[in-house]
Design an enzyme around this catalytic site. Sequence first.
Site, PDB file in Angstrom:
ATOM      1  N   GLU A   1     -29.405  34.354  13.554  1.00  0.00           N
ATOM      2  CA  GLU A   1     -30.166  33.373  12.754  1.00  0.00           C
ATOM      3  C   GLU A   1     -31.474  32.997  13.451  1.00  0.00           C
ATOM      4  O   GLU A   1     -32.484  32.734  12.795  1.00  0.00           O
ATOM      5  CB  GLU A   1     -29.324  32.117  12.487  1.00  0.00           C
ATOM      6  CG  GLU A   1     -28.181  32.317  11.502  1.00  0.00           C
ATOM      7  CD  GLU A   1     -28.645  32.491  10.053  1.00  0.00           C
ATOM      8  OE1 GLU A   1     -29.850  32.360   9.759  1.00  0.00           O
ATOM      9  OE2 GLU A   1     -27.780  32.779   9.206  1.00  0.00           O
TER      10      GLU A   1
ATOM     11  N   ASN B   1     -32.808  32.939   3.172  1.00  0.00           N
ATOM     12  CA  ASN B   1     -31.790  33.976   2.956  1.00  0.00           C
ATOM     13  C   ASN B   1     -32.288  35.348   3.388  1.00  0.00           C
ATOM     14  O   ASN B   1     -31.688  36.368   3.025  1.00  0.00           O
ATOM     15  CB  ASN B   1     -31.378  34.016   1.484  1.00  0.00           C
ATOM     16  CG  ASN B   1     -30.665  32.753   1.070  1.00  0.00           C
ATOM     17  OD1 ASN B   1     -29.796  32.272   1.790  1.00  0.00           O
ATOM     18  ND2 ASN B   1     -31.045  32.194  -0.057  1.00  0.00           N
TER      19      ASN B   1
ATOM     20  N   HIS C   1     -29.959  38.162   4.286  1.00  0.00           N
ATOM     21  CA  HIS C   1     -28.622  37.706   3.894  1.00  0.00           C
ATOM     22  C   HIS C   1     -28.001  38.468   2.726  1.00  0.00           C
ATOM     23  O   HIS C   1     -26.796  38.385   2.530  1.00  0.00           O
ATOM     24  CB  HIS C   1     -28.639  36.211   3.572  1.00  0.00           C
ATOM     25  CG  HIS C   1     -28.643  35.343   4.806  1.00  0.00           C
ATOM     26  ND1 HIS C   1     -29.598  35.443   5.789  1.00  0.00           N
ATOM     27  CD2 HIS C   1     -27.794  34.365   5.217  1.00  0.00           C
ATOM     28  CE1 HIS C   1     -29.345  34.552   6.748  1.00  0.00           C
ATOM     29  NE2 HIS C   1     -28.250  33.896   6.424  1.00  0.00           N
TER      30      HIS C   1
ATOM     31  N   LYS D   1     -26.215  22.366   2.701  1.00  0.00           N
ATOM     32  CA  LYS D   1     -25.413  23.346   1.960  1.00  0.00           C
ATOM     33  C   LYS D   1     -23.988  23.294   2.490  1.00  0.00           C
ATOM     34  O   LYS D   1     -23.771  23.395   3.704  1.00  0.00           O
ATOM     35  CB  LYS D   1     -25.965  24.753   2.134  1.00  0.00           C
ATOM     36  CG  LYS D   1     -27.132  25.065   1.223  1.00  0.00           C
ATOM     37  CD  LYS D   1     -27.452  26.543   1.298  1.00  0.00           C
ATOM     38  CE  LYS D   1     -28.639  26.896   0.438  1.00  0.00           C
ATOM     39  NZ  LYS D   1     -29.023  28.308   0.602  1.00  0.00           N
TER      40      LYS D   1
ATOM     41  N   GLU E   1     -33.393  24.750  -3.269  1.00  0.00           N
ATOM     42  CA  GLU E   1     -33.665  26.183  -3.325  1.00  0.00           C
ATOM     43  C   GLU E   1     -34.294  26.623  -4.639  1.00  0.00           C
ATOM     44  O   GLU E   1     -33.947  27.655  -5.210  1.00  0.00           O
ATOM     45  CB  GLU E   1     -32.368  26.981  -3.052  1.00  0.00           C
ATOM     46  CG  GLU E   1     -32.660  28.358  -2.493  1.00  0.00           C
ATOM     47  CD  GLU E   1     -31.430  29.039  -1.921  1.00  0.00           C
ATOM     48  OE1 GLU E   1     -30.837  28.489  -0.979  1.00  0.00           O
ATOM     49  OE2 GLU E   1     -31.075  30.113  -2.404  1.00  0.00           O
TER      50      GLU E   1
ATOM     51  N   ARG F   1     -15.880  11.840  -4.841  1.00  0.00           N
ATOM     52  CA  ARG F   1     -17.202  12.266  -5.370  1.00  0.00           C
ATOM     53  C   ARG F   1     -18.326  12.039  -4.367  1.00  0.00           C
ATOM     54  O   ARG F   1     -19.483  11.893  -4.726  1.00  0.00           O
ATOM     55  CB  ARG F   1     -17.530  11.571  -6.691  1.00  0.00           C
ATOM     56  CG  ARG F   1     -16.540  11.880  -7.788  1.00  0.00           C
ATOM     57  CD  ARG F   1     -17.122  11.593  -9.159  1.00  0.00           C
ATOM     58  NE  ARG F   1     -16.114  11.822 -10.167  1.00  0.00           N
ATOM     59  CZ  ARG F   1     -15.318  10.875 -10.644  1.00  0.00           C
ATOM     60  NH1 ARG F   1     -15.417   9.648 -10.212  1.00  0.00           N
ATOM     61  NH2 ARG F   1     -14.421  11.163 -11.562  1.00  0.00           N
TER      62      ARG F   1
ATOM     63  N   ARG G   1     -36.986  27.627  -0.067  1.00  0.00           N
ATOM     64  CA  ARG G   1     -35.738  27.660   0.694  1.00  0.00           C
ATOM     65  C   ARG G   1     -35.046  29.014   0.571  1.00  0.00           C
ATOM     66  O   ARG G   1     -34.304  29.410   1.467  1.00  0.00           O
ATOM     67  CB  ARG G   1     -34.815  26.524   0.253  1.00  0.00           C
ATOM     68  CG  ARG G   1     -33.556  26.465   1.091  1.00  0.00           C
ATOM     69  CD  ARG G   1     -32.814  25.164   0.979  1.00  0.00           C
ATOM     70  NE  ARG G   1     -31.653  25.172   1.851  1.00  0.00           N
ATOM     71  CZ  ARG G   1     -30.885  24.133   2.088  1.00  0.00           C
ATOM     72  NH1 ARG G   1     -31.160  22.977   1.530  1.00  0.00           N
ATOM     73  NH2 ARG G   1     -29.839  24.239   2.891  1.00  0.00           N
TER      74      ARG G   1
ATOM     75  N   HIS H   1     -21.066  35.984  11.100  1.00  0.00           N
ATOM     76  CA  HIS H   1     -22.211  35.769  10.212  1.00  0.00           C
ATOM     77  C   HIS H   1     -23.527  36.246  10.836  1.00  0.00           C
ATOM     78  O   HIS H   1     -24.256  37.038  10.239  1.00  0.00           O
ATOM     79  CB  HIS H   1     -22.301  34.295   9.823  1.00  0.00           C
ATOM     80  CG  HIS H   1     -23.456  34.005   8.929  1.00  0.00           C
ATOM     81  ND1 HIS H   1     -23.560  34.510   7.652  1.00  0.00           N
ATOM     82  CD2 HIS H   1     -24.598  33.293   9.126  1.00  0.00           C
ATOM     83  CE1 HIS H   1     -24.685  34.117   7.103  1.00  0.00           C
ATOM     84  NE2 HIS H   1     -25.344  33.378   7.976  1.00  0.00           N
TER      85      HIS H   1
HETATM   86  N1  GLY Z   1     -28.628  28.979   5.283  1.00  0.00           N
HETATM   87  C1  GLY Z   1     -29.669  28.973   4.342  1.00  0.00           C
HETATM   88  C2  GLY Z   1     -29.985  27.614   3.800  1.00  0.00           C
HETATM   89  O1  GLY Z   1     -29.484  26.621   4.290  1.00  0.00           O
HETATM   90  O2  GLY Z   1     -30.739  27.500   2.864  1.00  0.00           O
END
Ligand code: GLY
Length: 349
Positions: free
Chosen positions: A180, A229, A232, A138, A221, A116, A225, A252
């Site tokens: 990116e 994207n 994306h 993430k 997010e 966990r 945040r 990507h």
């Molecule tokens: N790659 C987008 C983020 O980390 O929010």
Amino acid sequence: MKIPVELAGRSYDVLIEAGARHQLGAVLDARCPGYQASVIITSAVLRAHSWFDGAFGDATHVIEVPEGENAKTFETLERVCEELASRNLSRADVVVGVGGGAVTDLAGFAAAVYLRGVRLVQVPTTLVGQVDAAIGGKTAVNLAAGKNLVGAFHQPVSVLCDYETLATLPERERLSGLGEVAKCWLLEGRPSKDLADKSLEELIVLSVRLKANIVSEDEFEGGGRALLNYGHTLAHALEVLALQRDRDELRHGEAVAIGLGFAARLAYTLGRVDASFIANHDDVLATLGLRARIPRELRTEDIIRAMGHDKKAHHDLTFVLAGPGGFEVVRDVDPQVVTRVVEEFRDDQ
Ligand code: GLY
């Protein structure tokens, strides 16, 4: 150079410098008090690089995973967790992800779910990893239906971005990372002409700073945040379709570059920006050497369907788009308009 990600008790620094990987031992001592074992998760290819030897001497074990998106499967996750268990990794110990964005996503998810949650240090070795994937917590694996559909937020205790690992980066992987970088440049509303005098190191710092600031403001997010994207929605759809055909057809950052050019055109078609906005996007992408057209092999109806599965979507087509008030998440975009812009933004136009 150290750039902080400020998350109260879970704050950490992104260290960006040549030779940063040699700081791993010091970082483990400083950030992981009481740890007895550290397990590096990396690929066989990376382990064979000259820069790998010696730099990670303090790590107790190494677990090898496949390169690229092949790493981000439940099968690999299960094997990694079984290996962590067989090595008796405890809650006091630490997982170290060493690799590109896919390897650090997988290592991060294993660290998030094993017992966990155990501590995590990320050592991104590609440009995509250094400017985006390894920062901000993430972590995920892919499903057939879409990329990153199963994952968790799990912040690292440190990120070490070492310019020296980029020296061995294949040209295609470097270009993918620039996708990116272009996203960050465009999100900040910077003109293409200012790109000319920027070194790669400066572009990395600029991108990491943007990401660190955004994550510090909105870790989960709920707001800002989501702007990361940008480009994306289309990028993830193209990647999913490309993955179904050939696992290395579209990386990507390559898909993000296409998504950025598309998002500019969609914003223009919806009357949100003027034509100079598209021109600046195209110039930024061209200056960075990025191709930005949808591959003709991918069918429009499949692309539209895949975009409907995007994590941001609520059974509709959702995009991050520029407008008079800046960038924002725009929901429920008319599928007919999206279809038209997809059709117009193909390789064969
Ligand atoms: N790659 C987008 C983020 O980390 O929010």
